[in-house]
Design an enzyme around this catalytic site. Structure first.
Site, PDB file in Angstrom:
ATOM      1  N   HIS A 219      13.267  -6.096  36.060  1.00  0.00           N
ATOM      2  CA  HIS A 219      12.029  -5.942  35.283  1.00  0.00           C
ATOM      3  C   HIS A 219      10.920  -6.888  35.774  1.00  0.00           C
ATOM      4  CE1 HIS A 219      13.265  -3.225  31.970  1.00  0.00           C
ATOM      5  NE2 HIS A 219      14.462  -3.623  32.345  1.00  0.00           N
TER       6      HIS A 219
ATOM      7  N   GLU B 209       7.809  -6.518  35.370  1.00  0.00           N
ATOM      8  CA  GLU B 209       6.671  -6.541  34.445  1.00  0.00           C
ATOM      9  C   GLU B 209       6.719  -7.745  33.504  1.00  0.00           C
ATOM     10  OE1 GLU B 209       9.858  -4.995  31.841  1.00  0.00           O
ATOM     11  OE2 GLU B 209       9.325  -4.718  33.946  1.00  0.00           O
TER      12      GLU B 209
ATOM     13  N   CYS C 234      13.685   0.165  36.083  1.00  0.00           N
ATOM     14  CA  CYS C 234      14.864   0.328  35.231  1.00  0.00           C
ATOM     15  C   CYS C 234      15.163   1.809  34.973  1.00  0.00           C
ATOM     16  CB  CYS C 234      14.702  -0.475  33.947  1.00  0.00           C
ATOM     17  SG  CYS C 234      16.279  -0.784  33.109  1.00  0.00           S
TER      18      CYS C 234
END
Length: 252
Positions: free
Chosen positions: A220, A222, A113
């Site tokens: 994202h 994660e 990001c």
């Protein structure tokens, strides 16, 4: 006994009460541990920047995280910022200082990001300050009133470049990802190679030139990394690159 590779995570500046704090999102720290199989090391970003060379010599990888702040437009010759646009000058100064050193050392870098945008700008690229205002591009922002599981849930398809790193991880040329960003790549940085695009054509991932591991993603991975095979595959690939670097770097 094998020592786990050490991955550095730069901090963000955040006011809590009346004091400034240096913070890192827990989801990124967990993803380094649970996805990459590495040990996280928090790198405090101060203004003026601390010397980065000592940090980088100790590291086996660098994770540039997402953040609530945006890169100040003067770093990519953009138009002046607007009132309410959140910035973090300490992060800008630190990351744009340490990233070239990390890449020159061959340190594996995973950029997510804001980190994805930082790498693009560091390579001479530019950004759309407001993707949703660009004709032909979709609104890639999340609904801030929705629960986090909805905000970070699958939002659109990702078109993966055939034969690319991400296509190999996904085992195909399309996968669904979340979308939690207001800015995006306008001009791709020199030498960066597109890995994926959103359905509207916006670049969502790239890899760096050369044999080293440099992967930037706008989405994202994660988020709940152990529950999504594609996201987990990204962090596993990063972790493997960190282990290779750890084994090959000179012993201090």
């Amino acid at each position: 006994m094998t020592t786990l590779p050490l991955v550095g995570l730069p901090t963000d500046s955040k006011p809590i009460g009346s004091h400034p704090f240096l913070v890192v999102g827990e989801k990124y720290v967990r993803a380094v541990v649970e996805g990459a199989g590495a040990t996280p090391l928090i790198l405090p970003l101060l203004q003026p920047p601390l010397p980065a060379e000592h940090w980088l010599r100790q590291l086996d990888g660098l994770l540039l995280t997402g953040a609530t702040s945006n890169i100040e437009p003067h770093h990519y010759d953009g138009d002046p910022s607007w009132p309410g646009n959140p910035h973090d000058p300490a992060r800008d100064a630190n990351v744009f200082g340490l990233l070239p050193q990390a890449l020159a050392m061959g340190l594996p870098v995973l950029a997510i990001c804001r980190g994805f945008q930082e790498v693009n700008v560091a390579f001479g690229g530019s950004l759309h300050p407001k993707v949703h205002d660009v004709p032909g591009l979709a609104d890639h922002r999340e609904d801030p009133d929705s629960p986090l599981d909805v905000q970070y849930g699958p939002a659109h398809a990702l078109e993966l470049v055939p034969g690319g790193l991400l296509a190999g991880i996904a085992g195909g040329e399309q996968v669904r990802v979340n979308t939690v960003h207001g800015q995006g790549v306008a001009r791709l940085g020199e030498g960066l190679q597109v890995e994926a695009r959103a359905p509207d054509g916006l670049i969502e991932a790239f890899r760096g030139p050369g044999p080293g591991f440099l992967l930037g993603v706008q989405f994202h991975p994660e988020w709940r990394v152990r529950e999504n095979p594609f996201y987990l595959g990204i962090f596993k690939a990063f972790g493997e690159a960190c282990r290779r670097y750890q084994m090959q770097k000179p012993k201090s």
